[in-house]
Design a protein around this motif. Sequence first.
Motif, PDB file in Angstrom:
ATOM      1  N   ILE A 384       0.878  -1.184   0.000  1.00 36.60           N
ATOM      2  CA  ILE A 384       0.000   0.000   0.000  1.00 36.60           C
ATOM      3  C   ILE A 384       0.906   1.221   0.000  1.00 36.60           C
ATOM      4  N   THR A 385       0.838   1.985  -1.069  1.00 42.32           N
ATOM      5  CA  THR A 385       1.694   3.170  -1.218  1.00 42.32           C
ATOM      6  C   THR A 385       0.864   4.324  -1.726  1.00 42.32           C
ATOM      7  N   VAL A 386       1.446   5.472  -1.575  1.00 42.01           N
ATOM      8  CA  VAL A 386       0.834   6.718  -2.081  1.00 42.01           C
ATOM      9  C   VAL A 386       1.566   7.107  -3.351  1.00 42.01           C
ATOM     10  N   ILE A 387       0.816   7.354  -4.401  1.00 44.90           N
ATOM     11  CA  ILE A 387       1.421   7.799  -5.664  1.00 44.90           C
ATOM     12  C   ILE A 387       1.962   9.209  -5.451  1.00 44.90           C
ATOM     13  N   LYS A 388       3.287   9.317  -5.533  1.00 40.92           N
ATOM     14  CA  LYS A 388       3.923  10.611  -5.228  1.00 40.92           C
ATOM     15  C   LYS A 388       3.408  11.724  -6.116  1.00 40.92           C
ATOM     16  N   GLU A 389       3.195  11.405  -7.385  1.00 44.48           N
ATOM     17  CA  GLU A 389       2.758  12.440  -8.318  1.00 44.48           C
ATOM     18  C   GLU A 389       1.346  12.927  -8.009  1.00 44.48           C
ATOM     19  N   SER A 390       0.579  12.149  -7.226  1.00 44.01           N
ATOM     20  CA  SER A 390      -0.816  12.523  -6.983  1.00 44.01           C
ATOM     21  C   SER A 390      -1.004  13.347  -5.722  1.00 44.01           C
ATOM     22  N   ILE A 391       0.077  13.580  -4.970  1.00 41.83           N
ATOM     23  CA  ILE A 391      -0.059  14.306  -3.697  1.00 41.83           C
ATOM     24  C   ILE A 391      -0.233  15.786  -3.991  1.00 41.83           C
ATOM     25  N   THR A 392      -1.362  16.308  -3.540  1.00 44.17           N
ATOM     26  CA  THR A 392      -1.631  17.750  -3.645  1.00 44.17           C
ATOM     27  C   THR A 392      -1.993  18.250  -2.253  1.00 44.17           C
ATOM     28  N   ALA A 393      -2.433  19.496  -2.210  1.00 42.76           N
ATOM     29  CA  ALA A 393      -2.808  20.066  -0.919  1.00 42.76           C
ATOM     30  C   ALA A 393      -4.138  19.524  -0.427  1.00 42.76           C
ATOM     31  N   ILE A 407     -12.195 -11.757  -4.059  1.00 39.64           N
ATOM     32  CA  ILE A 407     -12.666 -10.746  -3.119  1.00 39.64           C
ATOM     33  C   ILE A 407     -13.832 -10.013  -3.751  1.00 39.64           C
ATOM     34  N   SER A 408     -14.645  -9.394  -2.886  1.00 39.87           N
ATOM     35  CA  SER A 408     -15.795  -8.620  -3.361  1.00 39.87           C
ATOM     36  C   SER A 408     -15.514  -7.129  -3.378  1.00 39.87           C
ATOM     37  N   GLY A 409     -14.401  -6.716  -2.831  1.00 39.32           N
ATOM     38  CA  GLY A 409     -14.051  -5.298  -2.862  1.00 39.32           C
ATOM     39  C   GLY A 409     -12.996  -4.985  -1.828  1.00 39.32           C
ATOM     40  N   TYR A 410     -12.671  -3.692  -1.716  1.00 42.64           N
ATOM     41  CA  TYR A 410     -11.686  -3.202  -0.763  1.00 42.64           C
ATOM     42  C   TYR A 410     -12.355  -2.168   0.135  1.00 42.64           C
ATOM     43  N   PHE A 411     -12.127  -2.288   1.452  1.00 41.33           N
ATOM     44  CA  PHE A 411     -12.569  -1.294   2.424  1.00 41.33           C
ATOM     45  C   PHE A 411     -11.441  -0.304   2.632  1.00 41.33           C
ATOM     46  N   VAL A 412     -11.742   0.960   2.428  1.00 48.48           N
ATOM     47  CA  VAL A 412     -10.753   2.033   2.608  1.00 48.48           C
ATOM     48  C   VAL A 412     -11.194   2.880   3.797  1.00 48.48           C
ATOM     49  N   ARG A 413     -10.323   3.015   4.786  1.00 46.00           N
ATOM     50  CA  ARG A 413     -10.577   3.826   5.976  1.00 46.00           C
ATOM     51  C   ARG A 413      -9.435   4.819   6.123  1.00 46.00           C
ATOM     52  N   TYR A 414      -9.758   6.066   6.452  1.00 45.81           N
ATOM     53  CA  TYR A 414      -8.698   7.061   6.652  1.00 45.81           C
ATOM     54  C   TYR A 414      -9.183   8.072   7.681  1.00 45.81           C
ATOM     55  N   SER A 415      -8.190   8.623   8.359  1.00 44.66           N
ATOM     56  CA  SER A 415      -8.474   9.618   9.402  1.00 44.66           C
ATOM     57  C   SER A 415      -7.258  10.508   9.533  1.00 44.66           C
ATOM     58  N   SER A 416      -7.486  11.688  10.042  1.00 47.39           N
ATOM     59  CA  SER A 416      -6.403  12.653  10.252  1.00 47.39           C
ATOM     60  C   SER A 416      -5.864  12.517  11.662  1.00 47.39           C
ATOM     61  N   GLN A 417      -4.739  13.179  11.912  1.00 48.19           N
ATOM     62  CA  GLN A 417      -4.138  13.110  13.239  1.00 48.19           C
ATOM     63  C   GLN A 417      -4.983  13.819  14.286  1.00 48.19           C
ATOM     64  N   VAL A 447      -4.078   6.037   6.564  1.00 48.19           N
ATOM     65  CA  VAL A 447      -4.927   5.345   5.602  1.00 48.19           C
ATOM     66  C   VAL A 447      -4.709   3.835   5.755  1.00 48.19           C
ATOM     67  N   SER A 448      -5.799   3.082   5.799  1.00 53.32           N
ATOM     68  CA  SER A 448      -5.719   1.612   5.846  1.00 53.32           C
ATOM     69  C   SER A 448      -6.656   1.040   4.787  1.00 53.32           C
ATOM     70  N   VAL A 449      -6.206  -0.034   4.176  1.00 56.87           N
ATOM     71  CA  VAL A 449      -6.977  -0.719   3.126  1.00 56.87           C
ATOM     72  C   VAL A 449      -7.043  -2.199   3.507  1.00 56.87           C
ATOM     73  N   SER A 450      -8.233  -2.746   3.462  1.00 54.03           N
ATOM     74  CA  SER A 450      -8.437  -4.181   3.747  1.00 54.03           C
ATOM     75  C   SER A 450      -9.291  -4.785   2.640  1.00 54.03           C
ATOM     76  N   SER A 451      -9.146  -6.095   2.479  1.00 56.30           N
ATOM     77  CA  SER A 451      -9.920  -6.831   1.473  1.00 56.30           C
ATOM     78  C   SER A 451     -11.172  -7.393   2.118  1.00 56.30           C
ATOM     79  N   LYS A 452     -12.210  -7.517   1.319  1.00 60.24           N
ATOM     80  CA  LYS A 452     -13.481  -8.065   1.793  1.00 60.24           C
ATOM     81  C   LYS A 452     -13.934  -9.155   0.818  1.00 60.24           C
ATOM     82  N   SER A 453     -14.358 -10.287   1.389  1.00 59.45           N
ATOM     83  CA  SER A 453     -14.890 -11.403   0.591  1.00 59.45           C
ATOM     84  C   SER A 453     -16.045 -11.994   1.377  1.00 59.45           C
TER      85      SER A 453
END
Length: 1933
Positions: A384-393, A407-417, A447-453
Amino acid sequence: MGSSLEIPTVTGLCVTSYGTTSISISWTAVTGWWPLSDPEVRVHISASGPNETWKKSDDLLGGTSTKRFENLRPASNYTIRVAVLGWGGTEGKRTSILCATRPRPITSISVTEQTTSTIKVKWAAAIDNNVTYLAQITGHDPIPVDKDLAFVFKELDPGTSYDVSVIVKRTFEDGREVESRPCKTTASTCPARPEGFHVNSCSPYSITVAWQPPVGNIDCYKVDIWCKDQTKSRSDNQKPEQSQTKGKDSIECVFDSLSTNPGSLHRITISSHFQDLSSEMVEITQRTKVCSPDLKLCEKTETSITISWEHVKGEKEKYVLSLSPSEGESDVEIPCHENRLQHMFQNLVPGKEYKVSAITIYEDAECERCVLIVRTTVPPPQNITVIKESITAHSFMVRWDKVVGEISGYFVRYSSQSHCQYEPFLIAPEHQQVELTDLIPGTTYSVSVSSKSGDDESTSDKIIQSTKVLPIIESDHSEGDWDDYEIEAENKETKEREIIVWTSKESKEHEQLIPNLVPGSWYDISIRSVRGDQKSTPSTVRFRTLPNAPVDVEITTKGHEVTIGWKHPYGKNDGYVVKLSSLSETLYTIHGVTVSGDGKSEETVLTVRTAVGEPKNPAVEATLTALKLQWDPADGEVDEYHVYLEPKDDPSSTAPVVVPKNCNTCHQFNELVPGRLYKMTIVTIREDVESNECVVTEQTLVGQPKNVQLEQSGDGALRLTWEDADGDKDGEVHQYGISISHGNEVSRREISASSHEYLFENLTPGRLYTISMWTYVGDLGSTSIPRSIQERTLVASAKAVRVSDCTHSSISFTWDDAEGDVDNYEYCAMHREVCVKTNVTELSDQRPVQVDDLTGGRLYSLVVVAVSGDRKSQPTTTTHRTKVHKPEGLRIFNVKNQQVTITWEQAQGDKDKYTAAIFDTTLEDRAPNCIGDVSASAFALEYRFSALVPGREYEIAIRTNSGGETSEPETRLIRTLPLRPVNVRTSTVDSGIIVKWLEPSGDKDEYSLEICPNENLQSPVLISSGNETSHTFTGVTLGKLYDIKISTRSKDVESAKVVRQQRMTVGPPSLVPPQPFETSLKVIWKHAEGVKDRYHIKIWEEGGSTYVREDVRNADEDLEMTFESLVSGRLYRVEVTTESGGEFSECVHETVRTKIRPPTEIIIADNDVKENSIRITWPEPYCDKDRYHVSIAPKYGVENPVDVVERGQPLEYTFQKLTSGRKYQLSVWTDSGGDKSYPVTTMKRTTVSSIEQISVRERTESTLTITWHDAKGEKSSYIASIREMNCEMSLQNPLNIPTNSRSLPYSRTFTTLIPGRMYEVSVVTVSGEMESLPRNMPFRTIVSPPRNVKIPQDSVTEHSMDVVWEDARGDWESYEHNISPNEGFARHIGKESLDGAVVYRSTFENLVAGKIYRIGMFTRNKEADSEVVLLEGKRTKVAAVDENSIVFTNVSENAVTLEWAQAAGEKDIYRVTIHPSSDDTAVVKSPSAEIKADDELLHTFSDLTPGQKYNISIVTFKENDKSSEATKTIHTKPNKPEGFRVETFAESIAVSWDSPVGVQDEYMVEIRKVAEDPEWFIKATFAEKTGPPNDEGAGITDESTETRPWQSFKYTFREKGTIKARTKYKISAQTRSGEKQSGGQFSHVVSVEERTKPHPPRDPRLVKEGIESVTFSWAPPIDEEQKRDIYRYRYIVKYKGPGEEGEREHDCQYNNSAKIEHLRDNTEYDFFVISVVETTTEDGKQERVYSERCRFTFKTESRSTKIVRKFSKKMNQALFIVICGGAFVITLFTFLGVFIHNCVRPFDQNEVDSAIEIPSTNVTNTTNLNNISSVKPTSSSVQSYNSGIECFFEKAGEQFWYFVFSTAVPAICLLAILLWKVVKRVRKSMTRATNGEIRRLLEESAIEMTDIYSDEDKPRLEYGITTTRQRWLFDSS
């Protein structure tokens, strides 16, 4: 009657009855005849027939009219005459009648055989003669049976009881027939067996069987179950495990609670039973189900599932585990003996749901599956990485590797500090990246990404990423006031730049993808704001692009080594990283990435498996039917071994034998075919990899012939029989070997395999032979172990046994001798195979032998047997008998009606039988009525006389019978019992009980009748015989039971009594009318008269055939009864009957109906209520009914207010013409037989009418106005509403509009709607509590067009371009687009993010390259479209030339011509460019050219280097646009080899050449025969030399004055057996430059045809040598093909001396010897012998082919040597003379010495006196010894002799002769020996020198012929066979 004196004639004469021995007649009595009032009557009876003389007459008293004749002969014809007697006994006219007595019936019938359709009966023969039989069975006519005493009744019904009777029939000569009384018995057919017997179901502990009833009658079924697999030994005659008897109506049987283990095999039998018979047994076998294992989940991972279970109860062999879906893994079989209760399924798909099932296997038993559903662990996303070119403000993109699995999809969870938790969301599985937007600049996010099935979710990894801080942009304008951005990317190495102008004022984020960068290179990225002509200060960042992954990765394995190869990817890189990881012991994963600085490319992952070791040292042990295979374990790790056997008994079975690794490395194949050759293959298995096969073959032992038997076959013959030996007979030639021996005589024979017997004939009788037999097995040459057996031939029997004397206790007899080998004779007397006494005699001297101590009256067999060894001959037999004794002790044992039984004691001595006879004493003749024999060996000596006349007196006589002789009889008198009355019948009459019977046959006097209980009745009653045969007992009680007894009397003997029971008529009861209720009836009655036990009460449905209720009440109980559970409204008939002792009175009855039941309710369905009608239904009441009545209220306006529904019609009714919205009352009641039930009512309102139509007055994107008109019928208000089509609830609150509103038509306006959305408008009519059906109408608001439609520049290709746009407002279904001109087709891609906005993208494909297109867009929602958005025109990219269309039409050494096909689309010109490959530095003149698109697409490049590799590229141009390059590689044709030279020899060909000018990689030289169709070829390939030339100073200068090195090649084809002498070959050479697949070329072929030389002569040898000449010979060459000498060669001898310049030649023609003259003496010459073959070429010319030289050296003789040779020759010739002369001289000297010493010396006087005188006149050669004394020398002769030699002896003396003998003779011998040695040494030295020289010359010539070149080039050889004549010489390898 008149008063005439004439004697009257008897009238009315008739036969009243006739029996077996009696005839009864009657006539009209003669009375009142004057002068006698009662005259007597004379009755005559006489037997009819030619041999019958029996007569009898009786005189009867007057008035008599009947007569009975007794004791007649059965089955005889009689004439009866009756006449009246007058005065004095005068007879009147006779009246006659004919009558025959009946034949005597058979005594008994026995049933011998019974089947389902036949009955076989047998009976004893009738006593009478000349009779036939009639057999009859119930339902069939009598069938005549002639003389047989058995009959089979066929076509009978199974399971039926029949009456069988047999009648004896006698037919007389006049055609009259008479039959006996029938003899009857009862027999039944066997029942048929049940049909369709099968197992209906089974479980581990129960079995259910079912069947169909059979045809015919049965009483019951018997079903048994037997366990065939029980551990306790149980035989078939023991009891079954369970046994059940089922009634005849049963069709199923359940055996539950079985005590056996699950999976046990059971045998179930069933049979039908009828009376005491049973059907054939039907048998089936069924195995109970085995228990299935209870699966439990132990562990699961991403790629594996581990399950466990416990051992099941009962039988089991193995467990079979299945996985669904299988993922390529087959079912797993786990034997139970391994005790492994756990298994792991591997290589599964992560996150996938699997169904694991297990069953237990035991032979053919069934098992229910145990299923466990498990999902593998869901794998988490990796990397799991962040595309450097895609980082904006405000955003950044997160990406991860695609999860392998389901798998049936990916669960994406994110939160700020700051702990701001965002809502998690699920994305589709096909996406591996997500953009997080609306973020806060400069904030760190987790940011965390998990698989769902399914319902499972994987673990998740977290990453931390911060958004960018907003940059400060230097500009004269305020922030946000700008036109666009300018982005510039500069390559730090090549300084190439990419500039992109980006405009998006509406977007909150600034993002741009920079294309066309070089992978792995450093770039400086700068961005600045632009407004007008002003630009801000750039913001610069440096980064490095990621490198590309390696391409074309190839992996090869060799043993445990793994080799990896790949090609360099496009772009820059610093190196490669290769990582090897082990998945298992043999499975490895290889990871490869490209490294450029800190960046790495995408990982290339490959999986490889190493090889598996083979089994070692296989060994086989063979037996007759088994092969035991053993081997050593393979090297390395092993899972198991697979063993295959060929051939197999079951070809369809391909499964191998699996040998686990922890077991012994051996396996035994059993039940094989003896004598067959088997192939066994062992393969090592490690995971899914197999090793190479290890194959071994072995043959089983040959089987012996089976069941070998030897039997005697007549005199002097033995028959040998056998059965085929076990073994492999198909396709083999088999024979049997047989040998027969006696003593030292042995005879052997071979018999064909098709024979199974052999006859040995002409053998000596009584002789012992030994016979052996064995098996031959075909081409294998194997034989079995012999099987031997001994047998003696039949011993010949003695001849002509003759009895000479016999007494009651002894027999004397003699016999003649038998033939063959006989040791002695045995003789004896035998009785019933029991030897009385055995004696042995050596030879039969014709004197009688006597056997004593025999039993009198016994029949003996006199037996004589010849004995040889242990075998005896067939007996020679004669018989003789002694006298017989009389019987004793006769007594009467039992007397019956027609039977008398007698017994007696045994007579003395032997007897065969006893003959018993019985005589009727009433008859005059002594013919026996019955006669029979009783065996003397019977258990009881008794006899039963049957078919006698009852009540008659008889005389009994018995005799002894032995061997045909009988004794005197013993007699007794006896009277039989009379018969009982026949057909006794009792019945009731009004006055009492009447008894009737028939008179029995036989003698009788009167009848006796009794009744019990007496009750003051007259009993007993006596009735005389011949009077009435009936009697009535009066005064009896009604309903009472009586016993009536009747018997017959004859003299003092009374028959057995016949007892009959009869009950008096039973009185009926008195019935009171029953009381009815709805479901019951009450019955009352009064008592009946007389005796009664109980009353029977029955209730019948009127008109029914069976009663519905029955009950019984005792006579002492209440006389009333109530019957419940009757049908309401049904008409019943009640009957009451009295019972007394099982007999019933007449019944009394009454008819009554139960009360009627109404319907329970009225049912009205919602869909049955209409605006103008109501349909009602009701449930059918449980009662009898005829019809239903229906009604409705109010009746105003109703078409059918009252009606009737008949029975049988549907229980429904519809009321028509009702008013909509009005409430009605409905009623229904039941009618049965004219009676009605009470009614059932309900209330219901008709449906409210809906409005007719809804109209739209006005429609916009957000508003809708509707109108409608008034509805029909009763109504109170309207409700108007609107909702979305896919929404159940109204969008706005419904509006209630009263119906009294005067604003017509009604209207309603809906606002705030969504553009393009479909709405449904509804208006409902209301009446009271009911609403009408809504009137619905769909309407759609106006559709909005798409926004921001544009064509991205990077999407334009040769044949496609993309269009992107943003969503339209409101609802839409699709976006439609068109293109002008209308070409190609459009394909929608989907949604994506572009410049910070979410857009849609579509692609137009199959467009014309280089053409301008214009695109239009509009929105469509269902049938509605928005307005069209039209874009400006855009050109597609110019198409490149197809590389596959580039064809090189002419390739030479210095030029290349190419052609190509037109590029697609529009174009102007083509630019063609050529340049050498990257590793060459050659320069090309005119490297490029331009060709117009309309011209011929052809171009030639010249002045090229031969064999050089070039790259040629073509670019297409259209105006200012150009296509990509189309590049192809080609080699110019290389120059052919230079200086190609060929030299041939007998069995080798040498070639050499020089390298040409130019570039070349290899040289190929091929050799093949020159023939019409070459058979083979040899090709040698030589690589180009890269080192210095062979000769350092050698070189050649071409026309361009350039000096190139001279590379030389040479090679000799000398492979043994390939090059043949005297054969013409074609040798070809060719040069290759480059590989064929990369444009490589071959040079022109240079070829030479040469014929190999013949073989040289061999074995030269010197014949003769002289001073100036030499003669020698040689052997001709050997033809290698035919291995023999060849004499068709010519020979030429060339020779050369020292100092001579040239060679001289001598033609020997076809001779193999030569004489060379004119040579110099003592000179060494070199001689060369050459064989010459003369052939004819194709043009007819003669051609000579010379062989290699056979070189040797000879030296001529010198003159001195010649003298020595001559001397040696002379010495050789004189040697014999010297030896002979020496021997002669020695003999002469010896003779002379002896003579001189003994004879030629002076005689003394004594010698003279004793000498013999031989006269001179005697000329004969014989000497007369008789006159010796008369021959003497004279004295004068002696004196003269002595005087002549006296002086000589005196001088020499006697010593001289001793010296001669001792010296001269040995000297001569030694001289001769010395001369012989000298000559032999000279010859030996000359021969040794000649042979050594020849051997040395041959060795030198062999070196010259074979080793031409010692430093040859080593090629790569290739051998092949030519398949076609036109095959090209060289194929690229």
